[in-house]
Design an enzyme around this catalytic site. Structure first.
Site, PDB file in Angstrom:
ATOM      1  N   GLU A  23       0.820  -1.222   0.000  1.00 47.02           N
ATOM      2  CA  GLU A  23       0.000   0.000   0.000  1.00 47.02           C
ATOM      3  C   GLU A  23       0.854   1.272   0.000  1.00 47.02           C
ATOM      4  O   GLU A  23       0.339   2.366   0.256  1.00 47.02           O
ATOM      5  CB  GLU A  23      -0.948  -0.019   1.203  1.00 47.02           C
ATOM      6  CG  GLU A  23      -1.987  -1.134   1.097  1.00 47.02           C
ATOM      7  CD  GLU A  23      -2.994  -1.146   2.231  1.00 47.02           C
ATOM      8  OE1 GLU A  23      -2.569  -1.116   3.397  1.00 47.02           O
ATOM      9  OE2 GLU A  23      -4.192  -1.204   1.949  1.00 47.02           O
TER      10      GLU A  23
ATOM     11  N   HIS B  42      -2.751   4.842   7.868  1.00 48.45           N
ATOM     12  CA  HIS B  42      -3.816   4.099   7.191  1.00 48.45           C
ATOM     13  C   HIS B  42      -4.249   2.952   8.095  1.00 48.45           C
ATOM     14  O   HIS B  42      -3.401   2.224   8.629  1.00 48.45           O
ATOM     15  CB  HIS B  42      -3.321   3.547   5.847  1.00 48.45           C
ATOM     16  CG  HIS B  42      -4.229   2.481   5.299  1.00 48.45           C
ATOM     17  ND1 HIS B  42      -5.565   2.709   5.045  1.00 48.45           N
ATOM     18  CD2 HIS B  42      -4.017   1.173   5.009  1.00 48.45           C
ATOM     19  CE1 HIS B  42      -6.120   1.588   4.601  1.00 48.45           C
ATOM     20  NE2 HIS B  42      -5.202   0.645   4.571  1.00 48.45           N
TER      21      HIS B  42
ATOM     22  N   HIS C 222     -12.795  -0.613   1.984  1.00 48.79           N
ATOM     23  CA  HIS C 222     -11.414  -0.842   2.409  1.00 48.79           C
ATOM     24  C   HIS C 222     -11.131  -0.300   3.814  1.00 48.79           C
ATOM     25  O   HIS C 222     -11.027  -1.066   4.761  1.00 48.79           O
ATOM     26  CB  HIS C 222     -10.475  -0.218   1.360  1.00 48.79           C
ATOM     27  CG  HIS C 222      -9.030  -0.392   1.643  1.00 48.79           C
ATOM     28  ND1 HIS C 222      -8.043   0.009   0.786  1.00 48.79           N
ATOM     29  CD2 HIS C 222      -8.375  -0.910   2.715  1.00 48.79           C
ATOM     30  CE1 HIS C 222      -6.863  -0.277   1.297  1.00 48.79           C
ATOM     31  NE2 HIS C 222      -7.038  -0.826   2.472  1.00 48.79           N
TER      32      HIS C 222
HETATM   33 ZN    ZN Z   1      -5.660  -1.259   3.960  1.00 49.62          ZN
END
Ligand code: ZN
Length: 241
Positions: free
Chosen positions: A81, A100, A163
């Site tokens: 990511e 995140h 997500h």
């Molecule tokens: Zn994630």
């Protein structure tokens, strides 16, 4: 290299581990989910690696990447990511850290195709404002950065469809507190709607709060101009968002 630089890096590694463990403790990073990063200097980022529980991570686990997300140092692998983090740093020169995570309430909104686009409480105006929903993108691909780009100039907190959430700030505590706030706003939005009488703030009320925030921001800047600690700076930055 200045002789203080290794000490700065050592402290930033400890900070990254501390806030990773904190995110894990409050249930925002189940399994090995989530990743955190900060600017080490003008050309390098310090980032949590892939495949490690945020609850068990150690300062020595962190990896160093360049501003394209390529590994420069560290024995672990770079998160898939990383593009999300790199996109934020490219667009927002004011940002020093990115968090995140997959906090359950806010992620449930993101999985229901809903942003946090109603201002229901004063705290929202004073902190992250409206939290928009970025369109669906496959995790670990360039799609994620592309979905964020239109929103990044105006938002420090963004829901990622199906997500999770990404938050950014001037400092790591600043980005972390925004993540906590987003989850809190998602929780109270859900409950207010369950109660059946959610009452969004009126435009003039939001305007009054924005003026109050500006004054608070000016006072905070005056008070913290000689502050040296990151946490104090983060407090001012959070309210100024
Ligand atoms: Zn994630």
């Amino acid at each position: 290299m200045n002789e203080w630089e290794p000490n700065v890096e050592r402290q930033l590694r400890r900070d990254l581990a501390k806030f990773s463990r904190w995110l894990s403790r409050i249930g925002f990073t189940p399994g090995t989910a989530g990743n955190l990063s900060l600017r080490l200097d003008a050309r390098r980022l310090l980032v949590t690696p892939t495949g490690v529980s945020k609850g068990l991570i150690r300062p020595s686990d962190m990896v160093i990447v360049d501003l394209e997300g390529r590994l420069l140092a560290g024995s672990r692998k770079v998160t898939s990511e990383i593009d999300m983090h790199v996109a934020v740093y490219h667009v927002r020169e004011d940002v020093g850290a990115v968090v995140h995570a997959h906090p359950p309430m806010a992620t449930a909104f993101a999985c229901s195709g809903r942003g946090l686009d109603q201002i229901l409480c004063q705290e929202a105006v004073m902190t992250v404002g409206v939290v928009p929903l970025a369109t669906y993108a496959t995790t670990g691909t360039g799609e994620v950065a592309a979905s964020l780009l239109p929103l990044l100039p105006d938002h420090d907190a963004i829901l990622l469809e199906n997500h999770g959430v990404v938050c950014c700030g001037q400092t790591l505590p600043d980005a972390f507190m925004k993540m906590e706030t987003v989850e809190h706003l998602a929780h109270l939005t859900l409950v207010a709607h369950q109660l059946g009488s959610a009452r969004p703030l009126r435009p003039e009320q939001i305007q009054q709060l924005r003026s109050a925030r500006r004054k608070y921001q000016e006072n905070s800047q005056a008070c913290s101009s000689d502050s040296e600690t990151q946490v104090q700076a983060a407090g001012a930055a959070t309210i100024a968002t």
